[in-house]
Design a protein around this motif. Structure first.
Motif, short mmCIF file in Angstrom:
data_model
loop_
_atom_site.label_atom_id
_atom_site.label_comp_id
_atom_site.label_asym_id
_atom_site.label_seq_id
_atom_site.Cartn_x
_atom_site.Cartn_y
_atom_site.Cartn_z
N TYR A 93 0.77 -1.48 -0.11
CA TYR A 93 0.29 0.11 0.14
C TYR A 93 0.84 0.96 -0.26
CZ TYR A 93 -4.02 -2.70 0.75
OH TYR A 93 -4.89 -3.35 0.15
N PHE A 94 0.30 2.72 -1.12
CA PHE A 94 1.19 3.30 -1.01
C PHE A 94 0.03 4.18 -1.08
CE2 PHE A 94 5.25 1.27 -3.26
CZ PHE A 94 4.60 0.21 -3.96
N CYS A 95 1.08 5.30 0.18
CA CYS A 95 0.83 7.08 0.05
C CYS A 95 0.83 7.89 -0.34
CB CYS A 95 1.26 7.36 1.61
SG CYS A 95 0.48 9.10 1.55
N ASN A 96 0.21 8.49 -0.88
CA ASN A 96 -0.03 9.91 -2.28
C ASN A 96 -0.38 11.14 -1.55
OD1 ASN A 96 -1.02 11.13 -4.51
ND2 ASN A 96 0.87 9.93 -5.71
N ALA A 97 0.07 12.34 -2.12
CA ALA A 97 -0.26 13.36 -2.06
C ALA A 97 0.39 14.34 -2.63
CB ALA A 97 0.85 13.34 -0.46
N ASP A 98 -0.55 15.24 -3.33
CA ASP A 98 -0.80 16.88 -4.16
C ASP A 98 -0.34 17.25 -3.20
OD1 ASP A 98 -3.04 18.08 -6.75
OD2 ASP A 98 -0.52 16.91 -6.41
N ILE A 99 1.01 17.65 -3.24
CA ILE A 99 1.37 18.51 -2.53
C ILE A 99 2.12 20.30 -2.89
CG2 ILE A 99 3.16 19.55 -0.54
CD1 ILE A 99 3.36 16.13 -0.44
N LEU A 100 1.90 21.03 -2.57
CA LEU A 100 2.59 22.88 -2.99
C LEU A 100 3.30 23.33 -1.99
CD1 LEU A 100 1.61 25.01 -4.46
CD2 LEU A 100 0.70 25.91 -3.31
N ASN A 101 4.91 23.74 -3.01
CA ASN A 101 5.28 23.92 -1.61
C ASN A 101 5.81 24.93 -2.77
OD1 ASN A 101 7.07 22.44 -3.78
ND2 ASN A 101 8.66 20.83 -1.33
N THR A 102 7.59 25.05 -2.76
CA THR A 102 8.30 26.35 -2.47
C THR A 102 8.47 26.11 -4.01
OG1 THR A 102 10.50 25.35 -2.26
CG2 THR A 102 9.44 27.45 -0.28
N LEU A 103 8.48 24.88 -3.86
CA LEU A 103 8.87 24.55 -5.89
C LEU A 103 7.70 24.35 -7.01
CD1 LEU A 103 11.33 21.39 -4.69
CD2 LEU A 103 11.88 23.67 -5.78
N GLY A 104 6.40 24.74 -5.90
CA GLY A 104 5.43 24.52 -6.49
C GLY A 104 4.46 23.09 -6.50
N ARG A 105 4.18 22.84 -7.21
CA ARG A 105 3.29 21.54 -7.11
C ARG A 105 3.63 19.71 -7.27
NH1 ARG A 105 -3.24 22.22 -8.22
NH2 ARG A 105 -4.16 20.22 -6.91
N LEU A 106 3.69 19.59 -6.52
CA LEU A 106 4.38 18.36 -6.35
C LEU A 106 3.71 17.24 -6.24
CD1 LEU A 106 7.47 18.97 -4.58
CD2 LEU A 106 7.66 19.00 -6.71
N ASN A 107 3.30 16.07 -6.46
CA ASN A 107 3.11 14.97 -6.46
C ASN A 107 3.68 13.58 -6.11
OD1 ASN A 107 2.03 11.36 -7.30
ND2 ASN A 107 0.36 13.18 -6.54
N CYS A 108 3.65 13.65 -4.82
CA CYS A 108 4.68 12.45 -3.84
C CYS A 108 4.16 11.38 -3.71
CB CYS A 108 5.32 13.39 -2.47
SG CYS A 108 5.97 15.01 -2.79
N TRP A 109 5.51 10.34 -3.45
CA TRP A 109 4.36 9.34 -2.48
C TRP A 109 5.65 8.90 -2.02
CZ3 TRP A 109 1.03 6.22 -5.80
CH2 TRP A 109 0.48 6.43 -6.70
N GLY A 110 5.24 7.51 -0.86
CA GLY A 110 5.49 7.37 -0.08
C GLY A 110 6.70 6.17 -0.50
#
Length: 119
Positions: A93-110
């Motif tokens: 099972y993988f976690c996924n998150a759509d995140i906004l930070n200083t680099l812009g909008r990122l799609n991240c996985w665990g």
């Protein structure tokens, strides 16, 4: 700069329950959608459930009525309560998150957490 760390996987008998957690840390302004995906051996990764920043939820048909997704926006954490587990729920099972930070909008996985449902 952004890290997702899952926990809560393990071995459980059919009919049992597990609760997965995924905490996001690092440089984060805000988090949009968070969700869980899973990958069974020899199969493609599939969506399990997602939750929007406002709390709207979506589930794949096979887990409706058994799994519940929730999130704590203060802790930047998403949870997946899994009840009435079946052998076919086995997978990573993988976690996924759509995140906004200083680099812009990122799609991240665990990194993933193993869930095994077996007697």
């Amino acid at each position: 700069q952004v890290r997702l760390v899952e926990s809560g996987g393990g071995l459980v008998q059919p009919g049992g329950s597990l609760r997965l957690s995924c905490a996001a840390s690092g440089s984060i302004f805000s988090i949009y959608t968070m969700g869980w995906y899973r990958q069974a051996p020899g199969k493609q990764r599939e969506l399990v459930s997602v939750i929007s920043s406002g709390g709207s939820t979506t589930y794949t048909d096979s887990v409706k009525g058994r799994f519940t997704i929730s999130r704590d926006n203060v802790k930047n954490t998403v949870y997946l309560q899994m009840n009435s587990l079946k052998p076919e729920d086995t997978g990573v099972y993988f976690c996924n998150a759509d995140i906004l930070n200083t680099l812009g909008r990122l799609n991240c996985w665990g990194q993933g957490t193993q869930v095994t449902v077996s007697s």
